[in-house]
Design an enzyme around this catalytic site. Sequence first.
Site, PDB file in Angstrom:
ATOM      1  N   CYS A  19       0.817  -1.215   0.000  1.00  0.00           N
ATOM      2  CA  CYS A  19       0.000   0.000   0.000  1.00  0.00           C
ATOM      3  C   CYS A  19       0.849   1.263   0.000  1.00  0.00           C
ATOM      4  O   CYS A  19       0.418   2.301  -0.526  1.00  0.00           O
ATOM      5  CB  CYS A  19      -0.991  -0.006   1.154  1.00  0.00           C
ATOM      6  N   ASP A  20       2.051   1.230   0.557  1.00  0.00           N
ATOM      7  CA  ASP A  20       2.931   2.399   0.563  1.00  0.00           C
ATOM      8  C   ASP A  20       3.162   2.928  -0.848  1.00  0.00           C
ATOM      9  O   ASP A  20       3.383   4.137  -1.057  1.00  0.00           O
ATOM     10  CB  ASP A  20       4.308   2.067   1.153  1.00  0.00           C
ATOM     11  N   ALA A  21       3.145   2.017  -1.819  1.00  0.00           N
ATOM     12  CA  ALA A  21       3.418   2.397  -3.205  1.00  0.00           C
ATOM     13  C   ALA A  21       2.449   3.450  -3.708  1.00  0.00           C
ATOM     14  O   ALA A  21       2.767   4.209  -4.631  1.00  0.00           O
ATOM     15  CB  ALA A  21       3.350   1.158  -4.104  1.00  0.00           C
ATOM     16  N   LEU A  22       1.252   3.527  -3.098  1.00  0.00           N
ATOM     17  CA  LEU A  22       0.248   4.478  -3.567  1.00  0.00           C
ATOM     18  C   LEU A  22       0.600   5.925  -3.210  1.00  0.00           C
ATOM     19  O   LEU A  22      -0.029   6.851  -3.709  1.00  0.00           O
ATOM     20  CB  LEU A  22      -1.125   4.102  -3.003  1.00  0.00           C
ATOM     21  N   PHE A  23       1.593   6.104  -2.359  1.00  0.00           N
ATOM     22  CA  PHE A  23       2.160   7.434  -2.114  1.00  0.00           C
ATOM     23  C   PHE A  23       3.346   7.694  -3.034  1.00  0.00           C
ATOM     24  O   PHE A  23       3.581   8.833  -3.453  1.00  0.00           O
ATOM     25  CB  PHE A  23       2.617   7.550  -0.662  1.00  0.00           C
TER      26      PHE A  23
END
Length: 375
Positions: free
Chosen positions: A160-164
């Site tokens: 989910c970090d990738a969405l930043f």
Amino acid sequence: MNRTILTLLAVVLLFNCSTAQKVTDTQTIDKTSVKASMIKALEWQEAHPIFAIAPTDWTAGAYYTGVARAHKTTRDMMYMAALKNQGYWNNWETYKRLHHADDVAISYSYLYIDANGGRKNFVDLESTKKFLDAHLYEDDNWKAGTDKSKEGKTILWWWCDALFMAPPVLNLYAKHTNQPKYLDEMHKFYMETYNQLYDEEEQLFARDMRFVWQGNDKDTKEPNGKKVFWSRGNGWVIAGLALILDDMPEDYEHRPFYEKLYKEMAKKMLEIQPEDGLWRTSLLSPESYDHGEVSGSGFHTFALAWGINNGLVDKKHTSAVKKAWNAIANCQHEDGRVGWVQNIGAFPEPASADSWQNFGTGAFLMAGSEILKLK
């Protein structure tokens, strides 16, 4: 070291961030003090550089995104000087893993400088374009779904970090270069992550497939029986949503999806905000590490304040957001260092008054940049 031992260590070694803060007035924001604390944070961080892999990695990307947002609000040239300095010494390069979203996060700052730096042809975006084209259009194991690791690396943005890290860059690049195809590609891959990691019941994101409840795996739940939702992981997502919506065209066909997702997450974050204002590292099991944590809280505060400032969050929640900022500000040391930042990780763990990271400073600056705009 298992989670039980970590919890005991947290109790013995740490004291509650909100206790240390002794916040007495959660409703008042002194904007002069906010600006001063932000500059102190910048000065301290610039004097104490740190990164996980290289000066162009995701930690620096998150930090300089915060610096860019601070400049956008204040127009203080100290921020622009820091931005230009790092870009110049980085030779405007990304990091080298072209299919890893983390390694283009630094380009948000390059794009911001190119749009706001005032010197034509100062910024070289060739490396950013090379990265984005490879990232989106070249084959790799994740996109092919052939990497069967337990984290769920069967999509491009499997954590989910990738969405930043990548979507705000793609969105801003599409705007800056007037090439909407990059925005359409961003949406395609964003939906893959959403479909794999978003929990519609809890309205939060699992960090990766290790924490997606399968109905038979007790290790994906907290001791209190709740699912594991990491504060900073969800902070990455909701802060990234605010960045995306800030630059996305109002008439973009998929904008309603992003607004809806943002509103769902904002509602959830307000519902579960602890009384002292700071979110715990485990969102649904705050007792696991019962002290505030600044990086996740900073990203949540930025996103919620942005929502109030842009009409997506009701102004009745302003007091909750001010409370969060005042609690965050009280985690800053006298020298400007921002403490109570959970170290690099992928799930809930404790922090301490002396734990810091550059991305925590970035979250602090992002939060302050929107707090300054609150009425």
